[in-house]
Design a protein around this motif. Structure first.
Motif, PDB file in Angstrom:
ATOM      1  N   SER A  61       0.825  -1.205   0.000  1.00  0.00           N
ATOM      2  CA  SER A  61       0.000   0.000   0.000  1.00  0.00           C
ATOM      3  C   SER A  61       0.866   1.264   0.000  1.00  0.00           C
ATOM      4  CB  SER A  61      -0.936  -0.011   1.209  1.00  0.00           C
ATOM      5  OG  SER A  61      -1.651   1.185   1.298  1.00  0.00           O
ATOM      6  N   LEU A  62       1.905   1.262   0.811  1.00  0.00           N
ATOM      7  CA  LEU A  62       2.784   2.433   0.893  1.00  0.00           C
ATOM      8  C   LEU A  62       3.524   2.669  -0.417  1.00  0.00           C
ATOM      9  CD1 LEU A  62       4.256   1.914   4.463  1.00  0.00           C
ATOM     10  CD2 LEU A  62       2.558   3.615   3.747  1.00  0.00           C
ATOM     11  N   MET A  63       3.984   1.591  -1.041  1.00  0.00           N
ATOM     12  CA  MET A  63       4.679   1.734  -2.323  1.00  0.00           C
ATOM     13  C   MET A  63       3.748   2.345  -3.372  1.00  0.00           C
ATOM     14  SD  MET A  63       7.734   0.804  -1.819  1.00  0.00           S
ATOM     15  CE  MET A  63       8.820  -0.212  -2.755  1.00  0.00           C
ATOM     16  N   SER A  64       2.509   1.920  -3.366  1.00  0.00           N
ATOM     17  CA  SER A  64       1.525   2.452  -4.300  1.00  0.00           C
ATOM     18  C   SER A  64       1.273   3.935  -4.025  1.00  0.00           C
ATOM     19  CB  SER A  64       0.224   1.654  -4.194  1.00  0.00           C
ATOM     20  OG  SER A  64      -0.731   2.181  -5.074  1.00  0.00           O
ATOM     21  N   GLU A  65       1.090   4.297  -2.760  1.00  0.00           N
ATOM     22  CA  GLU A  65       0.849   5.694  -2.386  1.00  0.00           C
ATOM     23  C   GLU A  65       1.998   6.609  -2.796  1.00  0.00           C
ATOM     24  OE1 GLU A  65      -0.314   6.400   1.678  1.00  0.00           O
ATOM     25  OE2 GLU A  65      -1.547   4.578   1.681  1.00  0.00           O
ATOM     26  N   CYS A  66       3.220   6.098  -2.749  1.00  0.00           N
ATOM     27  CA  CYS A  66       4.411   6.896  -3.096  1.00  0.00           C
ATOM     28  C   CYS A  66       4.705   6.894  -4.588  1.00  0.00           C
ATOM     29  CB  CYS A  66       5.627   6.341  -2.366  1.00  0.00           C
ATOM     30  SG  CYS A  66       5.581   6.513  -0.596  1.00  0.00           S
ATOM     31  N   GLY A  67       3.927   6.128  -5.362  1.00  0.00           N
ATOM     32  CA  GLY A  67       4.205   6.025  -6.788  1.00  0.00           C
ATOM     33  C   GLY A  67       5.389   5.124  -7.085  1.00  0.00           C
ATOM     34  N   LEU A  68       5.628   4.157  -6.197  1.00  0.00           N
ATOM     35  CA  LEU A  68       6.770   3.265  -6.360  1.00  0.00           C
ATOM     36  C   LEU A  68       6.372   1.834  -6.696  1.00  0.00           C
ATOM     37  CD1 LEU A  68       9.020   4.554  -3.448  1.00  0.00           C
ATOM     38  CD2 LEU A  68       9.384   4.843  -5.893  1.00  0.00           C
ATOM     39  N   ASP A  69       5.118   1.628  -7.037  1.00  0.00           N
ATOM     40  CA  ASP A  69       4.724   0.303  -7.496  1.00  0.00           C
ATOM     41  C   ASP A  69       5.085   0.178  -8.983  1.00  0.00           C
ATOM     42  OD1 ASP A  69       2.759   2.155  -8.189  1.00  0.00           O
ATOM     43  OD2 ASP A  69       1.174   0.655  -8.218  1.00  0.00           O
ATOM     44  N   ALA A  70       5.100  -1.039  -9.480  1.00  0.00           N
ATOM     45  CA  ALA A  70       5.554  -1.292 -10.852  1.00  0.00           C
ATOM     46  C   ALA A  70       4.771  -0.485 -11.883  1.00  0.00           C
ATOM     47  CB  ALA A  70       5.464  -2.781 -11.158  1.00  0.00           C
ATOM     48  N   ASP A  71       3.458  -0.401 -11.730  1.00  0.00           N
ATOM     49  CA  ASP A  71       2.650   0.328 -12.712  1.00  0.00           C
ATOM     50  C   ASP A  71       2.993   1.814 -12.730  1.00  0.00           C
ATOM     51  OD1 ASP A  71       1.326  -1.970 -13.513  1.00  0.00           O
ATOM     52  OD2 ASP A  71      -0.376  -1.654 -12.157  1.00  0.00           O
ATOM     53  N   ALA A  72       3.157   2.409 -11.556  1.00  0.00           N
ATOM     54  CA  ALA A  72       3.467   3.844 -11.483  1.00  0.00           C
ATOM     55  C   ALA A  72       4.847   4.135 -12.066  1.00  0.00           C
ATOM     56  CB  ALA A  72       3.379   4.331 -10.043  1.00  0.00           C
ATOM     57  N   ILE A  73       5.809   3.270 -11.772  1.00  0.00           N
ATOM     58  CA  ILE A  73       7.158   3.464 -12.312  1.00  0.00           C
ATOM     59  C   ILE A  73       7.137   3.330 -13.828  1.00  0.00           C
ATOM     60  CG2 ILE A  73       9.486   2.499 -12.414  1.00  0.00           C
ATOM     61  CD1 ILE A  73       9.105   1.778  -9.408  1.00  0.00           C
ATOM     62  N   ALA A  74       6.470   2.311 -14.332  1.00  0.00           N
ATOM     63  CA  ALA A  74       6.381   2.099 -15.779  1.00  0.00           C
ATOM     64  C   ALA A  74       5.708   3.296 -16.460  1.00  0.00           C
ATOM     65  CB  ALA A  74       5.617   0.817 -16.084  1.00  0.00           C
ATOM     66  N   GLU A  75       4.630   3.798 -15.871  1.00  0.00           N
ATOM     67  CA  GLU A  75       3.918   4.941 -16.450  1.00  0.00           C
ATOM     68  C   GLU A  75       4.828   6.165 -16.504  1.00  0.00           C
ATOM     69  OE1 GLU A  75       0.372   7.838 -14.981  1.00  0.00           O
ATOM     70  OE2 GLU A  75      -0.068   5.689 -14.930  1.00  0.00           O
ATOM     71  N   ARG A  76       5.569   6.406 -15.443  1.00  0.00           N
ATOM     72  CA  ARG A  76       6.460   7.564 -15.406  1.00  0.00           C
ATOM     73  C   ARG A  76       7.576   7.433 -16.450  1.00  0.00           C
ATOM     74  NH1 ARG A  76       8.439  10.256  -9.871  1.00  0.00           N
ATOM     75  NH2 ARG A  76       9.643  11.951 -10.762  1.00  0.00           N
ATOM     76  N   LEU A  77       8.123   6.231 -16.584  1.00  0.00           N
ATOM     77  CA  LEU A  77       9.174   6.010 -17.578  1.00  0.00           C
ATOM     78  C   LEU A  77       8.641   6.207 -18.995  1.00  0.00           C
ATOM     79  CD1 LEU A  77      11.019   2.951 -16.030  1.00  0.00           C
ATOM     80  CD2 LEU A  77      11.775   5.337 -16.065  1.00  0.00           C
ATOM     81  N   MET A  78       7.446   5.735 -19.241  1.00  0.00           N
ATOM     82  CA  MET A  78       6.835   5.905 -20.575  1.00  0.00           C
ATOM     83  C   MET A  78       6.665   7.394 -20.894  1.00  0.00           C
ATOM     84  SD  MET A  78       6.609   2.921 -21.808  1.00  0.00           S
ATOM     85  CE  MET A  78       5.395   2.821 -23.088  1.00  0.00           C
TER      86      MET A  78
END
Length: 83
Positions: A61-78
């Motif tokens: 949950s914390l990783m998701s809130e911080c934008g550190l889950d796989a989906d958030a990282i992938a979206e930012r890289l894209m």
């Protein structure tokens, strides 16, 4: 201590990105930024990590809130790569 040869190779890429699960101002991102500055290397640099104090909770949950889950990282890289 950062490996200077690895940093030279990484800094020749279109974007240099660090991802860490703690504060970007004092962790890997800070070390990379210092290396870039001290070696007068100009490249696009993006740091992904924790930007302030966080609450307590389950790691996922914390990783998701911080934008550190796989989906958030992938979206930012894209976005960074214009894809």
């Amino acid at each position: 201590e950062l490996d200077s040869e690895a940093m030279r190779k990484a800094s020749r890429r279109p974007v240099l990105v660090t991802v860490e699960d703690h504060g970007v101002r004092t962790g890997l991102a800070a070390s990379v930024a210092e290396w870039l500055a001290m070696n007068r290397v100009t490249t696009q640099f993006e740091r992904i990590g924790v930007d302030g104090y966080q609450s307590s909770g389950a790691a996922e949950s914390l990783m998701s809130e911080c934008g550190l889950d796989a989906d958030a990282i992938a979206e930012r890289l894209m976005r960074l790569l214009g894809a």
